[in-house]
Design a protein around this motif. Sequence first.
Motif, mmCIF file in Angstrom:
data_model
loop_
_atom_site.group_PDB
_atom_site.id
_atom_site.type_symbol
_atom_site.label_atom_id
_atom_site.label_comp_id
_atom_site.label_asym_id
_atom_site.label_seq_id
_atom_site.Cartn_x
_atom_site.Cartn_y
_atom_site.Cartn_z
ATOM 1 N N TYR A 85 0.841 -1.205 0.000
ATOM 2 C CA TYR A 85 0.000 0.000 0.000
ATOM 3 C C TYR A 85 0.864 1.238 0.000
ATOM 4 C CZ TYR A 85 -2.789 3.905 1.566
ATOM 5 O OH TYR A 85 -3.375 5.137 1.634
ATOM 6 N N THR A 117 -10.215 5.875 -8.098
ATOM 7 C CA THR A 117 -11.112 5.837 -6.947
ATOM 8 C C THR A 117 -11.158 4.399 -6.437
ATOM 9 O OG1 THR A 117 -13.108 5.342 -8.239
ATOM 10 C CG2 THR A 117 -12.500 7.680 -7.986
ATOM 11 N N SER A 118 -11.961 4.162 -5.413
ATOM 12 C CA SER A 118 -12.114 2.802 -4.899
ATOM 13 C C SER A 118 -13.260 2.060 -5.575
ATOM 14 C CB SER A 118 -12.346 2.822 -3.387
ATOM 15 O OG SER A 118 -11.307 3.499 -2.721
ATOM 16 N N GLY A 119 -14.188 2.791 -6.212
ATOM 17 C CA GLY A 119 -15.333 2.147 -6.831
ATOM 18 C C GLY A 119 -16.138 3.109 -7.673
ATOM 19 N N GLU A 122 -17.754 6.485 -6.108
ATOM 20 C CA GLU A 122 -16.690 7.461 -5.924
ATOM 21 C C GLU A 122 -16.266 8.084 -7.257
ATOM 22 O OE1 GLU A 122 -13.433 5.710 -3.882
ATOM 23 O OE2 GLU A 122 -14.507 5.470 -1.984
ATOM 24 N N PRO A 280 -11.086 -4.137 -5.389
ATOM 25 C CA PRO A 280 -11.886 -2.919 -5.584
ATOM 26 C C PRO A 280 -11.076 -1.816 -6.254
ATOM 27 C CG PRO A 280 -11.245 -3.140 -3.285
ATOM 28 C CD PRO A 280 -10.806 -4.397 -3.966
ATOM 29 N N LEU A 281 -11.648 -1.227 -7.314
ATOM 30 C CA LEU A 281 -10.976 -0.143 -8.028
ATOM 31 C C LEU A 281 -11.966 0.542 -8.953
ATOM 32 C CD1 LEU A 281 -8.162 1.188 -8.487
ATOM 33 C CD2 LEU A 281 -7.901 -0.343 -10.448
ATOM 34 N N PHE A 305 -9.110 9.781 -2.127
ATOM 35 C CA PHE A 305 -9.557 8.664 -1.306
ATOM 36 C C PHE A 305 -8.349 7.866 -0.840
ATOM 37 C CE2 PHE A 305 -12.793 9.496 -4.536
ATOM 38 C CZ PHE A 305 -13.915 9.744 -3.755
ATOM 39 N N PHE A 307 -7.801 4.667 -0.371
ATOM 40 C CA PHE A 307 -7.449 3.432 -1.065
ATOM 41 C C PHE A 307 -7.536 3.538 -2.592
ATOM 42 C CE2 PHE A 307 -8.784 1.928 3.177
ATOM 43 C CZ PHE A 307 -7.608 1.279 3.543
ATOM 44 N N ALA A 308 -7.741 4.726 -3.112
ATOM 45 C CA ALA A 308 -7.836 4.900 -4.563
ATOM 46 C C ALA A 308 -6.497 4.574 -5.218
ATOM 47 C CB ALA A 308 -8.237 6.332 -4.884
ATOM 48 N N HIS A 310 -5.022 1.738 -5.299
ATOM 49 C CA HIS A 310 -4.278 0.822 -4.431
ATOM 50 C C HIS A 310 -3.323 -0.030 -5.281
ATOM 51 C CE1 HIS A 310 -3.513 -2.436 -1.589
ATOM 52 N NE2 HIS A 310 -4.027 -1.675 -0.631
ATOM 53 N N SER A 313 -4.705 -3.476 -6.205
ATOM 54 C CA SER A 313 -5.829 -3.380 -7.137
ATOM 55 C C SER A 313 -5.346 -3.043 -8.547
ATOM 56 C CB SER A 313 -6.830 -2.327 -6.649
ATOM 57 O OG SER A 313 -7.412 -2.707 -5.426
#
Length: 442
Positions: A85, A117-119, A122, A280-281, A305, A307-308, A310, A313
């Motif tokens: 990460y 983004t994470s999803g 977002e 997730p991405l 974000f 975790f954007a 990541h 991912s």
Amino acid sequence: MSTTSPENSTLSEQARRHLWMHFSRLGAYETHEVPVIVRGEGAYVWDQHGKRYLDGLAGLFTSQIGHGRTELAEAGAKQAGTLAYFPLWTYAHPRAIELADRLADYAPGDLDRVFFTSGGSEAVESAWKLARQYFRLTGQPQRTKVISRNIAYHGTSMGALSITGIPDLKTPFEPLVPGAIKVPNTNFYRAELFADDEEAFGRWAADEIERAIEREGSDTVAAVFLEPVQNAGGCFGVLLVSDEVICAFGRLGHWFGSERYQYQPDIITVAKGLTSGYAPLGAMIASERLVQPFLEDGASFLHGFTFAGHPVSCAVALANLDVFEGEQILQHVQSTEASFRSALEGLYDLPIVGNVRGAGFFYGIELVKDRDTRESFNDEESERLLRGYLSGALFEAGLICRADDRGDPVVQLSPPLICGQEEIDFMASTLREVLSEAWRRM
């Protein structure tokens, strides 16, 4: 603190007690077992009892290349062992750089900048915020409004939910973000105007966007959000956002739905199929011109974000895209689409089937009470039909899909893109059996 142990409780019972499932009527599990999906392979998944199901919804319009792809799992594990990460806040890392470069290469026109983004929600939220700040930086701070279509789904965060056009999803959370304007949807089957001329209806639906911009004041609208299957153009300097969280990465047989329907957006929002659900991405892919104000000294897009983008991912997404290219997934969807549509249209002999619509590997079957008049089921009948019978019966028959009435009663199909004739035939035959029984019961 829980006193329940795995030795004394089934997975389903533990889920009922502790897991808050999304968009679920939790009270229903007081009398029914929570279905627990424990593994997947190809187009199929298995529950905790060992029963196999065809994943006719690709999880949630997500599992493009199917389940159990070890190369994606290995790509994620390898990356986790190198750099598990690190944020994209003022820094970069190799996998995000490589993936952004690849997406920019796939994207149409000058959509060269990738904001991870994470999803999906977002990504939509980011697009509205970008549009607002872009116009503020370019001397048009009054441009804050967005336009989208009734019945369209764009996400669940407060901004994305405001853009969403499904009233029942919005009411519990009102007041929402102001300035989200709605125009009619593009369901030709339910057209009240130009019902005998699809081309004229399409022009009318597109013109409704222009009329809405004029009503609101053309200098107050920042962007129009549309899904590719409800395609129209932009005007008045308003940005066109193509929301392809579902439709990108092969769902319609192309990298992006805008490519299939030959229009050029200013922003594309993506998620789901970007990793085929293995991590997730999401992403917002923006025109180079939208980045220009942010290149000035001291400027910054004030958004991000944790975790954007990541690293794990992004590594999974790169491996996923390798599979797309190596196995010619897009070409497979294009060559199989006609047989999929034909199999579903074969259900037209059932009185309950009013309309089959969609493209690629993404279809909806609208159910009706009277096919000649196109009379739909009322709320009570829809509840009895969809939740009282169809959802459970389809699942029991080994087909996971969605029976939904967020507009008119519809059965949605969106299987993994690797499905062939065997899976298509199973979906059609199962739907025939279950819908026939549903009609008999109604």
